[in-house]
Design an enzyme around this catalytic site. Structure first.
Site, PDB file in Angstrom:
ATOM      1  CB  SER A  62       4.855 -28.287 -25.452  1.00  0.00           C
ATOM      2  OG  SER A  62       4.524 -29.570 -25.299  1.00  0.00           O
ATOM      3  CE1 TYR A 189      -0.181 -31.570 -22.379  1.00  0.00           C
ATOM      4  CE2 TYR A 189      -0.667 -33.519 -23.461  1.00  0.00           C
ATOM      5  CZ  TYR A 189       0.261 -32.659 -22.974  1.00  0.00           C
ATOM      6  OH  TYR A 189       1.509 -32.611 -23.625  1.00  0.00           O
TER       7      TYR A 189
HETATM    8  N1  GLN Z   1       1.267 -32.666 -27.426  1.00  0.00           N
HETATM    9  C1  GLN Z   1       2.342 -33.148 -27.488  1.00  0.00           C
HETATM   10  C2  GLN Z   1       2.391 -34.402 -26.496  1.00  0.00           C
HETATM   11  O1  GLN Z   1       1.938 -34.465 -25.708  1.00  0.00           O
HETATM   12  C3  GLN Z   1       3.214 -31.918 -26.800  1.00  0.00           C
HETATM   13  C4  GLN Z   1       4.700 -32.171 -26.700  1.00  0.00           C
HETATM   14  C5  GLN Z   1       5.352 -31.003 -27.128  1.00  0.00           C
HETATM   15  O2  GLN Z   1       5.118 -30.087 -27.886  1.00  0.00           O
HETATM   16  N2  GLN Z   1       6.665 -31.044 -26.653  1.00  0.00           N
HETATM   17  O3  GLN Z   1       3.120 -35.335 -26.858  1.00  0.00           O
END
Ligand code: GLN
Length: 306
Positions: A62, A189
């Protein structure tokens, strides 16, 4: 001075290395060695200070949401705020609960729902490959490092298990807040989250946020000073999900975390700091990474709250 600070931080956190739980809902992340720890500071004067595993790439997850938000604001400007809010959510990163009341408009661009909308904005008018190429090129440029890559295994692993993210995307599509085919938007994403970067690369990439929108020194502008300030504000208020208040209380700097155990922090006017320790606390933020930044803020006296 900053090398001494890093040595002190390391001494403070050494007994806590390995604490927390490595994210296991993404199978490729569950295999990461929990005893890793790295930290890097990139200053506005162009210096780089590192300690521990600061040159080892990890899944930034994220933290990538800061870079895609920056790109999306560049693409559609303030119009972005029609499709995503800018208030803290007070809910976990993958929560769906507020989307019904708010008619498919996510609370902010750093929770998953918001970042999926941002990915959708970047995808419109392009093929997923082109959008991912744009994201990768941008991150390489601001980090001044062409080695940065996307880890396809991590992306695939998340694609195979990302049912909650698929639910969020479908739900928002029902409110017409996703414009592209859901699987294409999710593909962008998942791949942006699978960007693999070291603390050193991440600290350099985030420097524009601490430096009024510019790369080191008086280098070229990435964004205007006003936009950098606003992104910092969002990081402070929303960058750690329902623990954003706690992070502000303990560290007092704008920061963005990822479930790979990385945190990117900006110290406006001074430096950009990246830390990596894979064990997470109950809010999905790096446990020892947060501790390290708390120690860093104490030893430097750097905090936006004086
Ligand atoms: N790729 C992760 C998800 O979508 C990212 C979540 C995160 O780093 N908090 O669950």
């Amino acid at each position: 001075m900053l090398d001494d600070v890093l040595a002190k931080v390391y001494a403070d956190i050494a007994p806590h290395i390995g604490e927390g739980r490595v994210a296991n809902y993404i199978p490729a992340l569950a295999r990461i060695d929990p005893s890793k720890f790295g930290m890097a500071i990139a200053t506005v004067d162009g210096e780089l200070h590192v300690i521990g595993d600061a040159h080892e790439p990890f899944s930034i997850q994220s933290v990538s949401k800061v870079f895609t938000l920056t790109l999306a604001l560049g693409r559609v400007g303030e119009g972005l705020w029609k499709r995503v809010g800018r208030e803290p959510s007070g809910t976990p990163f993958n929560s769906i609960i507020q989307l019904e009341n708010e008619r498919g408009i996510p609370r902010n661009p750093f929770i998953n729902a918001g970042a999926i909308v941002v990915a959708d904005v970047l995808l419109s008018g392009h093929q997923p490959k082109e959008t991912l190429g744009e994201i990768l090129q941008f991150v390489r440029q601001i980090a001044d490092d062409d080695e940065i890559a996307i880890d396809r295994d991590v992306a695939r692993s998340e694609q195979e298990t990302g049912f909650r993210n698929a639910a969020l995307a479908n739900y928002m599509h029902a409110f017409s807040n996703i414009e592209n085919p859901v699987e294409k938007t999710l593909g962008v994403y998942f791949h942006q989250c699978a960007l693999s970067m070291s603390c050193a690369q991440l600290a350099k990439a985030g420097l524009f946020l601490a430096n009024g929108g510019r790369l080191a020194g008086r280098g070229p502008s990435v964004v205007s000073a006003e936009r950098a300030r606003r992104i910092n504000a969002l990081m402070l208020t929303c960058g750690h999900y329902d623990a954003s208040g706690d992070f502000a209380f303990r560290v007092g700097l704008p920061g963005k975390s990822g479930v790979g155990g990385g945190i990117l922090v900006s110290v406006p006017g001074k430096a950009s700091v990246a830390v990596w320790s894979p064990g997470l606390n109950e809010n999905g933020n790096s446990a020892t990474g947060t501790r390290a930044l708390e120690s860093f803020a104490r030893h430097t006296g750097w905090s936006i709250f004086g």
